[in-house]
Design an enzyme around this catalytic site. Structure first.
Site, mmCIF file in Angstrom:
data_model
loop_
_atom_site.group_PDB
_atom_site.id
_atom_site.type_symbol
_atom_site.label_atom_id
_atom_site.label_comp_id
_atom_site.label_asym_id
_atom_site.label_seq_id
_atom_site.Cartn_x
_atom_site.Cartn_y
_atom_site.Cartn_z
ATOM 1 N N ARG A 30 12.572 -16.350 17.030
ATOM 2 C CA ARG A 30 13.009 -16.782 18.363
ATOM 3 C C ARG A 30 12.949 -18.293 18.500
ATOM 4 N NH1 ARG A 30 16.126 -15.295 22.253
ATOM 5 N NH2 ARG A 30 15.598 -13.247 21.400
ATOM 6 N N HIS A 43 9.959 -10.217 21.387
ATOM 7 C CA HIS A 43 10.913 -11.271 21.705
ATOM 8 C C HIS A 43 10.701 -12.489 20.819
ATOM 9 C CE1 HIS A 43 13.117 -14.178 24.388
ATOM 10 N NE2 HIS A 43 13.949 -13.152 24.375
ATOM 11 N N CYS A 44 9.454 -12.785 20.511
ATOM 12 C CA CYS A 44 9.147 -13.936 19.666
ATOM 13 C C CYS A 44 9.721 -13.795 18.262
ATOM 14 C CB CYS A 44 7.638 -14.114 19.564
ATOM 15 S SG CYS A 44 6.796 -14.410 21.132
ATOM 16 N N LEU A 45 9.922 -12.569 17.812
ATOM 17 C CA LEU A 45 10.377 -12.320 16.445
ATOM 18 C C LEU A 45 11.891 -12.279 16.312
ATOM 19 C CD1 LEU A 45 7.897 -9.469 15.476
ATOM 20 C CD2 LEU A 45 7.742 -11.877 14.827
#
Length: 366
Positions: A106, A354-356
């Site tokens: 992300r 979401h970060c990934l």
């Protein structure tokens, strides 16, 4: 685009007009991931993380391509073994041998913008990455958009402001696809802690968002949640779920350290306006109980969900509020299933779904 950076414009060399950053719920061509490899991301827990990734890929690949960054052919073969055992349709998975330092796609992955005039085009807005101004291992990650642009033969333009490259992570912003962007002061404007762009002001950022992402309206929240080592990413606290509505994390326990900052964010949103002058609609989203590991609080949040073509993937934490959060999001996203992904191990890396992930929008006229 006019490149007069001395007068306070962001420079996007080679871009035309009519560009914008699409909302996450708009159709994707693909989702990008970086297959895990750095043991420092999940100390002592890397082994189970591969299975979490495999489940994420399985769900996303039902509706779009999943494009996975790997370190080498050996690394790719290892990922394929996990995916086969998880019954992933590998026809929907594409691998790219592009080395990375870490797995948080992300934040360092390509940020795509589209434009309709003078011609239909999708472009990578090339922001820089410096590991949240916190870690030393970032140079490979910073080069990912450049290497992908070459590999895909995809247009890419650098984002600079007053002659300087602009550092920006994908998790620090969220957009509604219609001209409004969410971010936090803690992440972008703190003059002392994890400074991404020295001496950059609110006006400077809003100019960059306008010129590079097609944003005409920026909503500034205050702070992120406890345990977030990015120093205030917005994707752990507040997310657009349609062009007019956000979900906003709220902590009911007045003794919890997240209670006051999340309440202040709500107060700010109550006075915030969208790009057309109307009020932002808010839906409260609960927080899980504090999740600790090795004496440290982790940034567990249901707001770190990802909207794929075929499903909305929501992190869950073996918490009573898992069911509540999944219910709220299921009522919102009626056009695709809402699926919980076990994230207790995942969040030990200080981020979840979401970060990934990073979306690559379909190139089509809106």
């Amino acid at each position: 685009m006019n490149a007069k950076t001395k007068t306070g414009q962001a420079e996007m060399r080679g871009m035309g007009t009519g560009y914008r950053m699409p909302a996450e719920w708009e159709p994707h061509e693909a989702t990008w991931l970086g297959w895990p490899h750095n043991v420092s991301d999940w100390p002592g827990k890397l082994a189970p993380i591969h299975w979490v990734y495999a489940e994420i890929v399985r769900k996303l690949s039902e509706g779009e391509f999943v494009r996975i960054l790997v370190q080498s052919k050996v690394h790719e073969n290892r990922a394929r073994r996990f995916l086969r055992r998880a019954h992933v349709n590998l026809d929907q998975v594409q691998f790219f041998q592009i080395p990375t330092n870490r797995g948080w796609t992300r934040d360092f992955g390509p940020i795509f913008v589209t434009q309709e005039q003078p011609c239909l085009q999708r472009t990578i807005a090339r922001f820089r990455f410096n590991a949240w101004a916190r870690y030393s291992d970032w140079k490979k990650d910073d080069q990912v958009p450049v290497r992908l642009a070459k590999c895909l033969k995809h247009p890419m333009v650098p984002v600079t402001y007053k002659g300087n490259d602009v550092v920006l992570e994908g998790g620090s912003i969220d957009v509604n696809g219609a001209g409004t962007l969410l971010t936090t002061e803690e992440c972008l404007l703190d003059p002392h802690i994890q400074v991404r762009n020295v001496d950059m002001t609110r006006y400077d950022y809003e100019t960059i968002f306008k010129d590079a992402l097609g944003i005409t309206n920026t909503v500034w929240l205050n702070k992120g949640i406890a345990g977030d080592d990015t120093h205030g990413h917005v994707d752990d606290i507040c997310r657009f779920v349609n062009p007019r509505t956000v979900v906003l994390c709220q902590e009911r326990n007045g003794y919890d350290e997240n209670h006051r900052p999340l309440a202040e964010n709500r107060e700010r949103l109550e006075g915030a306006l969208l790009q057309d002058g109307s009020k932002v609609e808010m839906i409260p989203l609960p927080m899980p109980s504090p999740l600790m590991f090795d004496g440290r609080r982790l940034p567990a949040s249901y707001a770190n969900f990802y909207i794929g073509n075929a499903a909305v993937l929501v992190p869950t934490f073996n918490d009573p509020n898992d069911r509540v959060a999944l219910g709220i999001l299921s009522d919102i996203f009626r056009d695709r299933p809402v699926v919980g992904i076990h994230a207790v191990d995942l969040v030990w890396g200080f981020g979840t779904i979401h970060c990934l992930t990073q979306q690559q929008p379909v190139l089509s006229v809106s």
